[in-house]
Scaffold this active site. Structure first.
Site, PDB file in Angstrom:
ATOM      1  N   PRO A   2      43.379  44.116  32.128  1.00 39.87           N
ATOM      2  CA  PRO A   2      43.836  44.069  30.725  1.00 39.87           C
ATOM      3  C   PRO A   2      43.994  42.623  30.253  1.00 39.87           C
ATOM      4  CG  PRO A   2      45.194  45.549  32.049  1.00 39.87           C
ATOM      5  CD  PRO A   2      44.323  44.800  32.994  1.00 39.87           C
ATOM      6  N   GLU A   3      43.485  42.344  29.066  1.00 39.95           N
ATOM      7  CA  GLU A   3      43.603  41.012  28.465  1.00 39.95           C
ATOM      8  C   GLU A   3      44.519  41.125  27.245  1.00 39.95           C
ATOM      9  OE1 GLU A   3      39.708  39.176  28.113  1.00 39.95           O
ATOM     10  OE2 GLU A   3      38.927  40.448  29.708  1.00 39.95           O
ATOM     11  N   HIS A  86      50.682  55.717  43.966  1.00 40.18           N
ATOM     12  CA  HIS A  86      50.670  54.296  43.613  1.00 40.18           C
ATOM     13  C   HIS A  86      51.804  53.909  42.667  1.00 40.18           C
ATOM     14  CE1 HIS A  86      46.813  54.591  45.523  1.00 40.18           C
ATOM     15  NE2 HIS A  86      46.283  55.292  44.536  1.00 40.18           N
ATOM     16  N   ARG A 107      45.922  48.894  42.796  1.00 44.41           N
ATOM     17  CA  ARG A 107      45.385  47.741  43.522  1.00 44.41           C
ATOM     18  C   ARG A 107      46.432  46.663  43.797  1.00 44.41           C
ATOM     19  NH1 ARG A 107      39.652  46.173  41.142  1.00 44.41           N
ATOM     20  NH2 ARG A 107      39.716  44.891  43.019  1.00 44.41           N
TER      21      ARG A 107
END
Ligand SMILES: [Zn+2]
Length: 280
Positions: A2-3, A86, A107
């Site tokens: 995400p930016e 997660h 991740r």
């Protein structure tokens, strides 16, 4: 990853939910202790005063003077429904439902922590971050000065130092818009080129925010929805497809250890600057 447009979209969804709410507790779930999840015990009893953003970080000032800092990393997501796996952090709010915020991060490149207000010693990217792109006091002259380095322009923009919030997608798109080769040395940009690049950065980020970001693989909004800017991408992920401006096939290469997409005709790079007649 995400930016800025994706993080801003998430911020806008979180704000009406979280602002003014008091935290009952925040705790690590399926994650080892460490700096990524530091200080969570300090959140208990503090009120969330605001839901802010700095570059790709969400920053929430708390009533006791601390800040809740979240970086989504490669695959992080914030949600109000409990993920099936997660789950790294669970935060419980007082008051009506939904009163649980879950940080899911398969991740594990993300961070979710509490620091003293403005104490970013453990967050060097944030501590050294350049201006927000939409800061009205930030102008082309300041941006041009921040480009005074031999580092290739793409790598320099990814560093967050000259301007905050850009990642791989929007750097590739902005450089294509102004026909700059991603490996151009930053300090070789003329003032006019820096001004055009800053305008292109603002334009592409603004358009992407309006479409609530780009969903490729990992980004999801708080409500589970997808951003729709992917259809507007000119070069990112479009290797082999025709350049929307000149029709030449878009090329993918690796620069600064990142997949990099550009048009070999529109973004010729060094040959254009040095006046040689070399053509591919
Ligand atoms: Zn082209």
């Amino acid at each position: 990853m995400p930016e800025l447009p994706e993080v801003e979209t998430i911020r806008r969804q979180l704000e009406p939910w979280l602002q003014g709410r008091r935290i009952r507790f925040a705790r690590r779930v399926d994650a080892p202790a460490g700096p990524k999840y530091d200080g969570l015990e300090r959140a208990a009893g503090q009120r969330i005063e605001a839901v802010g953003r700095r570059g790709k970080f969400l920053i929430c000032p708390l009533s006791g003077g601390d800040e809740l800092v979240v970086h989504l990393g490669m695959s992080g997501a914030l949600r109000s429904d409990r993920p099936s796996a997660h789950l790294r952090v669970e935060l419980e709010l007082t008051g009506p439902a939904p009163h649980r915020l879950f940080f899911e991060d398969p991740r594990r490149f993300g961070r979710f922590l509490v620091v003293g207000g403005g104490d970013y010693r453990g967050l060097p990217t944030l501590a050294r971050m350049g201006p927000e792109p939409f800061d009205e006091a930030f102008d082309a002259a300041a941006f041009h000065r921040a480009l005074d380095t031999p580092t290739p322009i793409k790598a320099h923009l990814l560093s967050q130092r000259p301007v905050a919030g850009l990642g791989n997608i929007y750097v590739d798109e902005a450089l294509w818009r102004v026909s700059l080769h991603p490996s151009r040395r930053s300090r070789s940009l003329r003032r006019s080129e820096a001004a055009a690049l800053l305008a292109a950065i603002r334009a592409v980020l603004g358009e992407a925010i309006a479409l609530r970001g780009t969903t490729l693989r990992n980004y999801r909004r708080v409500d589970g929805g997808r951003g729709s800017f992917a259809a507007e991408l000119a070069v990112y992920g479009r290797q082999g497809e025709p350049c929307p401006r000149c029709g030449r096939a878009i090329v993918r290469t690796v620069l600064a250890a990142r997949g990099t997409h550009f048009c070999p005709r529109c973004q010729r790079g060094h040959a254009q600057r040095t006046g040689t007649t070399q053509r591919s």
